[in-house]
Scaffold this active site. Structure first.
Site, PDB file in Angstrom:
ATOM      1  N   HIS A  19       0.922  -1.599  -0.108  1.00  0.00           N
ATOM      2  CA  HIS A  19       0.279  -0.067   0.186  1.00  0.00           C
ATOM      3  C   HIS A  19       0.452   0.982   0.175  1.00  0.00           C
ATOM      4  O   HIS A  19       0.597   2.466  -0.381  1.00  0.00           O
ATOM      5  CB  HIS A  19      -1.114  -0.057   0.978  1.00  0.00           C
ATOM      6  CG  HIS A  19      -2.080  -0.865   0.724  1.00  0.00           C
ATOM      7  ND1 HIS A  19      -2.669  -2.207   1.128  1.00  0.00           N
ATOM      8  CD2 HIS A  19      -3.118  -0.908  -0.391  1.00  0.00           C
ATOM      9  CE1 HIS A  19      -3.297  -3.026   0.385  1.00  0.00           C
ATOM     10  NE2 HIS A  19      -3.730  -1.733  -0.419  1.00  0.00           N
ATOM     11  N   GLU A  74     -10.698 -11.045  -6.438  1.00  0.00           N
ATOM     12  CA  GLU A  74      -9.396 -11.306  -5.707  1.00  0.00           C
ATOM     13  C   GLU A  74      -9.532 -12.409  -4.910  1.00  0.00           C
ATOM     14  O   GLU A  74      -8.570 -12.739  -4.888  1.00  0.00           O
ATOM     15  CB  GLU A  74      -9.694  -9.745  -5.188  1.00  0.00           C
ATOM     16  CG  GLU A  74     -10.760  -9.082  -3.831  1.00  0.00           C
ATOM     17  CD  GLU A  74     -10.311  -8.485  -3.051  1.00  0.00           C
ATOM     18  OE1 GLU A  74      -9.389  -7.753  -3.144  1.00  0.00           O
ATOM     19  OE2 GLU A  74     -11.081  -8.275  -1.938  1.00  0.00           O
ATOM     20  N   ASP A 119      -4.731  -8.996  -4.899  1.00  0.00           N
ATOM     21  CA  ASP A 119      -4.532  -9.856  -4.131  1.00  0.00           C
ATOM     22  C   ASP A 119      -4.964 -11.106  -5.035  1.00  0.00           C
ATOM     23  O   ASP A 119      -4.554 -12.107  -4.598  1.00  0.00           O
ATOM     24  CB  ASP A 119      -6.113  -9.896  -2.923  1.00  0.00           C
ATOM     25  CG  ASP A 119      -5.591  -8.954  -1.990  1.00  0.00           C
ATOM     26  OD1 ASP A 119      -4.541  -9.007  -1.637  1.00  0.00           O
ATOM     27  OD2 ASP A 119      -6.122  -7.882  -1.673  1.00  0.00           O
ATOM     28  N   CYS A 155      -9.332  -2.845 -10.663  1.00  0.00           N
ATOM     29  CA  CYS A 155      -8.297  -1.892  -9.892  1.00  0.00           C
ATOM     30  C   CYS A 155      -7.033  -1.989  -9.210  1.00  0.00           C
ATOM     31  O   CYS A 155      -6.828  -0.730  -8.390  1.00  0.00           O
ATOM     32  CB  CYS A 155      -9.715  -1.576  -8.664  1.00  0.00           C
ATOM     33  SG  CYS A 155     -10.426  -3.070  -7.804  1.00  0.00           S
TER      34      CYS A 155
END
Ligand code: PEP
Ligand code: MG
Length: 539
Positions: A187, A428, A452, A499
């Protein structure tokens, strides 16, 4: 000063030059009592006075920088320093033999829980204040001085950064991230891309060197860091900076254009955002919508759950900024690397496979409800969609949809205007990908979370820097799942987008459009270059 240089894994191109700030995690040492209650009480009282001084300074600063209204938050904490229940609670714990720091922290937590249990929204919100205040006293007693930032812009160097740490940083002042750990789908890397700042993860930089340097430079094109670069290197870096600015200017020709391939395939190019302010960056990047709002960022870096009202204000802000453009809000995806201390979640052996994402919401309705109420209330102000992370079974989607319907009805009975909110699935987990034909019958859209999906399909931890060569987003197994997901969406008349970070990969974008994906969502700074690629593509 001698120049030093080394490498790292670049996660966003560009060049940054400036002073370095080294972020070190505060080591929490378990405080022990001196065994003398009178001494512990005196230490506590002195810490209260230090806290009062700190808060007074903070209050004056906040008043100038943020205005009276925001500064009032600090004022409330100052008042709490005199709260009799708190002071008496601490004194009693100290008399019972507790160390001053532990008594301050534990009594603060008890008071916070008492406030949180009251049937009054104002008092509930005070629970965060008392917790904050008691943590401050605890830190003073333990000698934790916290993280001091200089004025102006800087490059941030750290061993690693957790989302709960990055969220507290003054983003507008950060010129680059340079971490020793981290991976390209961590992240911190995602945040660097959102902020358009050249950054390196897995770098060889030595924190002590960065601490004592005058100038740090990062070349996000080659993945090189320079400590105290010599004149020749500085010149080379400045030339690169100018070149990059020119390339960005050239992309301006694509601003406001439709994203359509030469054969007429229309692709919606959207932005991934964290906090509501990022919606401004989405507009600046010419996004055609928000394809992923990581709503858990509203939960990080604080001491208590955000209220329905806070969530509503955040979603309304994004809805209003984006106007008619679609905005996909992902419900809370806490867990794995995104941890909060206040939800009472137990430490897990395998957090990536643990209670995360939708699993928390489905087992804790008191956490799910305010999110959905806030989303439906904000729906009246724009064009909102909702999607659920970590879905693995059809029942999870059905249960979530049923709660959405119940909540919308409830809000309408209460007199709130709401709009239809299309409900989608974040694909995901391999299970969701395999079940795409079934999920597509229940969902309004799919958005593939390739970060993921790669991790779970290949059984490779996306955070683990040592597994880089195995975290292969071009793996045929992953691409087969991606094709299957797009086909299921098209067969059932719903749209599918991407995404995860792979959606912004220029090597893959045409392939995804060919597979049938009609939306790609990415860091706002990537949109114009993707539009250029789409408009010049023959697919
Ligand atoms: C993903 O998993 O690809 C995704 C977009 O979500 P996050 O990176 O927040 O897990
Ligand atoms: Mg994910």
């Amino acid at each position: 000063m001698d120049m030093k240089q080394g490498i790292g894994l670049p996660v966003f191109p560009g060049v940054s030059i400036g002073p370095a700030v080294v972020y070190r995690k505060t080591e929490r040492v378990m405080p022990v009592s001196s065994g003398d209650p009178a001494l512990e009480q005196a230490k506590f009282e002195a810490a209260v006075e230090t806290a009062r001084q700190q808060l007074t300074e903070l209050y004056e600063k906040a008043k100038v920088e943020l205005g009276e209204e925001k500064a009032a938050i600090v004022e409330v904490q100052m008042l709490m320093l005199d709260d009799l229940d708190y002071l008496e609670g601490v004194a009693a714990a100290i008399a019972d033999g507790a160390a001053a720091a532990i008594a301050a922290l534990d009594t603060g937590e008890e008071c916070a829980q008492f406030f949180a249990s009251m049937d009054d929204e104002y008092m509930n919100a005070r629970s965060a204040d008392i917790r904050d205040m008691s943590h401050r006293i605890y830190d003073i007693l333990c000698g934790n001085t916290g993280f001091q930032l200089p004025e102006g812009s800087f490059l941030l160097v750290a061993e690693d950064l957790a989302p709960s740490e990055t969220i507290q940083l003054p983003r507008e002042r950060i010129l680059a991230f340079v971490t020793r750990q981290g991976s390209s789908s961590s992240h911190t890397a995602i945040l660097a891309r959102t902020l358009n700042i050249p950054s390196l993860v897995q770098s060889s930089i030595v924190l002590e060197d960065a601490e004592s340097c005058e100038v740090l430079a990062v070349d996000g094109f080659t993945g090189t860091w320079y400590i105290d670069p010599d004149e020749e290197t500085l010149q080379m870096l400045r030339a690169k900076q100018a070149e990059a600015a020119e390339a960005r200017n050239a992309l301006e020709a694509y601003r406001g254009k439709e994203s359509v391939t030469k054969s007429g395939k229309k692709v919606l190019l959207c932005a991934n955002i964290g906090c509501p302010e990022d919606a401004e960056a989405a507009i600046a990047g010419d996004a055609e919508g928000v394809g992923l709002m990581r709503s858990e960022f509203l939960y990080l870096g604080r001491d208590s759950l955000p209220t329905e009202e806070e969530l509503f204000e955040a979603y309304k802000k994004v809805a209003e900024i984006m106007g008619d453009r679609p905005v996909v809000i992902r419900t809370l995806d806490i867990g794995a690397d995104k941890q909060v201390s206040y939800m009472g979640l137990e430490a897990e052996e395998n957090p990536a496979l643990g209670l995360r994402g939708l699993r928390i919401c489905l087992t804790r309705e008191e956490i799910f409800r305010p999110q959905l109420r806030a989303i439906y209330r904000a729906s009246a102000y724009g064009n909102l969609c909702v999607m659920f992370p970590m879905v693995a079974s059809v029942w999870e989607l059905k249960a979530s949809k049923a709660l959405c319907a119940k909540i919308r009805k409830e809000l309408e009975d209460e007199g709130y205007p709401t709009k239809e909110v299309p409900i989608g699935v974040m694909v995901e987990t391999p299970a969701a990908a395999v079940l795409a034909q079934d999920l597509a019958k229940e969902a309004a859209f799919f958005s593939v979370g390739t970060n993921d999906l790669t991790q779970y399909t290949l059984a490779v931890d996306r955070q683990n820097a040592k597994l880089g060569q195995f975290y292969d987003p071009y793996h045929p197994a992953l691409l087969a799942l991606m094709a299957h997901i797009a086909k299921a969406a098209n067969d059932n008349g719903i749209w599918a987008g991407i995404c995860g970070e792979l959606g912004a990969d220029p090597k893959m974008q045409e392939k995804f459009i060919e597979m049938g994906y009609t939306e790609l969502s990415m860091a706002p700074g990537r949109i114009l270059e993707t539009r250029k690629l789409v408009c010049n593509s023959e697919v």
